[in-house]
Motif scaffolding. Sequence first.
Motif, PDB file in Angstrom:
ATOM      1  N   GLU A 173      -8.188  -8.996   0.179  1.00 10.75           N
ATOM      2  CA  GLU A 173      -7.186  -9.084   1.249  1.00 10.75           C
ATOM      3  C   GLU A 173      -5.766  -9.023   0.706  1.00 10.75           C
TER       4      GLU A 173
ATOM      5  N   HIS B 245      -3.008  -4.921  -2.972  1.00  9.65           N
ATOM      6  CA  HIS B 245      -2.560  -3.664  -2.381  1.00  9.65           C
ATOM      7  C   HIS B 245      -3.124  -2.473  -3.153  1.00  9.65           C
TER       8      HIS B 245
ATOM      9  N   GLN C  22      -4.603   2.713   8.820  1.00 11.71           N
ATOM     10  CA  GLN C  22      -4.775   1.265   8.914  1.00 11.71           C
ATOM     11  C   GLN C  22      -6.212   0.905   9.280  1.00 11.71           C
ATOM     12  N   SER C  23      -6.799   1.689  10.217  1.00 17.07           N
ATOM     13  CA  SER C  23      -8.197   1.426  10.595  1.00 17.07           C
ATOM     14  C   SER C  23      -9.106   1.536   9.370  1.00 17.07           C
TER      15      SER C  23
ATOM     16  N   ARG D 100     -11.818  -2.874   3.710  1.00 19.73           N
ATOM     17  CA  ARG D 100     -11.498  -4.193   3.135  1.00 19.73           C
ATOM     18  C   ARG D 100     -12.447  -5.266   3.655  1.00 19.73           C
ATOM     19  N   LYS D 101     -12.775  -5.175   4.959  1.00 22.46           N
ATOM     20  CA  LYS D 101     -13.713  -6.135   5.574  1.00 22.46           C
ATOM     21  C   LYS D 101     -15.035  -6.185   4.819  1.00 22.46           C
TER      22      LYS D 101
ATOM     23  N   ARG E 115      -8.490  -1.283   6.796  1.00 20.37           N
ATOM     24  CA  ARG E 115      -8.978  -2.557   7.325  1.00 20.37           C
ATOM     25  C   ARG E 115     -10.506  -2.634   7.289  1.00 20.37           C
ATOM     26  N   GLU E 116     -11.157  -1.579   7.754  1.00 20.42           N
ATOM     27  CA  GLU E 116     -12.614  -1.606   7.845  1.00 20.42           C
ATOM     28  C   GLU E 116     -13.284  -1.646   6.476  1.00 20.42           C
TER      29      GLU E 116
ATOM     30  N   ASP F  30       0.857  -1.189   0.000  1.00 18.63           N
ATOM     31  CA  ASP F  30       0.000   0.000   0.000  1.00 18.63           C
ATOM     32  C   ASP F  30       0.889   1.233   0.000  1.00 18.63           C
TER      33      ASP F  30
END
Lengths: 420, 368
Positions: B129, B132, B101-102, B108-109, B105-106, B84
């Motif tokens: 997941e 990048h 990062q938060s 991507r979830k 991540r959120e 990334d």
Amino acid sequence: MGATEPQWVLMATGRSPTNIAVIKYWGKRDEALILPVNDSISVTLDPDHLSATTTVAASPSFPSDRMWLNGKEIALSGGRFQSCLREIRKRARDVEDEKKGIKIKKEDWEKLHVHIASYNNFPTAAGLASSAAGLACLVFTLGKLMNVNEDYGELSSIARQGSGSACRSIYGGFVKWCMGKNDDGSDSMAVQLVDESHWDDLVIIIAVVSSKQKETSSTSGMRDTVETSPLLQYRAQTVVPSRILKMEDAIKNRDFESFARLTCADSNQFHAVCLDTSPPIFYMNDTSHRIISLVEKWNHSEGTPQVAYTFDAGPNAVLIARNRKTATLLLQRLLYTFPPQENDLDSYMLGDKSILSDAGLQSIADVEALPAPPEMKAPNQKFKGDVSYFICSRPGAGPKVLTDESHALIDSATGLAKGV
Amino acid sequence: RSPPSSLPPPPRNSRLNSMATEAQAQWVLTATGRSPTNIAVIKYWGKRDEALILPVNDSISVTLDPDHLSATTTVAASPAFPSDRMWLNGKEIALSGGRFQSCLREIRKRARDVEDEKRGIKIKKEDWEKLHVHIASYNNFPTAAGLASSAAGFACLVFTLGKLMNVNEDYGELSSIARQGSGSACRSIYGGFVKWCMGKSDDGSDSMAVQLVDESHWDDLVIIIAVVSSKQKETSSTSGMRDTVETSPLLQYRAQTVVPGRILKMEEAIKNRDFESFARLTCADSNQFHAVCLDTSPPIFYMNDTSHRIISLVEKWNHSEGTPQVAYTFDAGPNAVLIARNRKTAALLLQRLLYCFPPQENNLDRCV
């Protein structure tokens, strides 16, 4: 006794200090009686440096009450003056001056008019609480003239009705103004916490900041705050009471760290509730903020506070150093950042001028040679002319009678203010 | 004024064969979005949870027209990217911080299947997941001007990543994710007037913004921002509000007792286009925010003498007219955000401002 009787002029002269609050008074619960919403604590400044001197004279030949302030006649019609005059007259007692053949009975005082001349040895425009010194002096000196019983609590309560903070100038050292509970204000007065010798290491440096603004008056400002600030009552009822207790302890124990933290926090919170007022009140300016930053940075870099700061209803900084050595280090930092506009160092420091030489500053060249304080990050900016001058003082004594007639501000022959 | 928008994908590459593995490995899927910034009229200052960015009180903001102030972000995904990376206003920046990062991540979830038939790109939910992203973002206003660039930036990042990864467009969820990048970013997910509900849950799942009214509801309003010359480096909002929470005795009283009442009154004022109430509340809350900053140890000064002069100018004019003409509000810096009831008033305000603050001169006497 005969033809000379109506000509007599009885005089008394007194000198009173000013004071600086370290836990602030801001907001009244009663406007007429000047009763505050919280207790306050102050330090009295040395009257050798900052004081009001007042001469009061009484004579059967005076047709009315008159007052001169710094040489100019002023009106005595205001409620505050009238309250003080009335309350002192109520408590007047018999006076006899055998030498001059003057005999005044208690009940005579009602019919006798007074002339009052007062003088501050510091500029009124400097925002240095001249009304506190002046009204305390008026009450104290009138009390002496009229032989009022020397109950300092009562004198304080009377001075309070002239100007709230004046009640704290009735004592030296550290003083607490107890807000009181009674509606009639009979229990709202100052008491001395400790005298001026208790913590005499402290050195006080005042930075008189150049201000082009006309300040909001304390009286109207604090009224607006009481009426419009949601934070004010919370401050008065919840924050201040415990600060008062902690401050009393800090003073008693000469605990400078606690003293400094409380002093700075309370100054800032006072200015915070001013900002929380509608319309907002700004007493501090960019120069005030720079002085605070200078002190905060230094305190932080030393790990423990070296200097406390506090600001009243204006941009002037009152800086309290733990001792003389620290005061000289502070002065070097202040002069580094705020060098004098004029090439005249002597007029840049009033009060105890010797602090300059203690700090190694005898001339402008010494000021220019000052190195940057280690805790200051580059670029080091200087603000020449932002400070008009400094005053160096210390905790001092309460009001005193001046017996030497050369100090009198009224001519005993004419009964009028001297040099008017 | 308008909410974030997405632009169409770039033109297809005619060279690509949808079945060729080599071509597949070369593909770059992109999405570009533009997000507005916002100005709080009831302020957010103080967190009850630093990691999740949960505030101690609700806040309300007005979203500014992105034609004038906005963040534009392009996000790109490709199997060819080893990691990334992000560029902000042309400079590469680190994405290692918790906030980025938060958000990554959120989002991507919540990524779903994406298919671009024309280019032969097929991404399954679980593929995201391993993919990048490269991110480039640009603000059309200076970052140093203290104009809440992180609010626009994080909102844009979250919104645009959401578009790229085909996230289900629940704006409440996007707001909650943007919140974890920068608190005030959660309010930039909507246009018009927006409320950030502080929420009750410890996990922050109910702490997000909602739209109160859209940008057409009160479109008479004109906003003039005075970007004040500042020589000082400002205290960062993050550390400043933490210090306030830790050291100001007045902060909790503000959060628990004063703000809730103001939030209700402000919602009413906005709904009813009641400018007088709106102005009084806006000015009072700006001043109280700065008051609790002053009540911090060490004290925080965001406004300077120029800010004060602007306030005096507005207060005097409002007073002389009998009813407020202009509301002022200041964020964590000396810039003044002035909100005029209509264009005519804005013109009169501008005349006063330029009289006191003519360009390139330092003529202070004219505005006391």
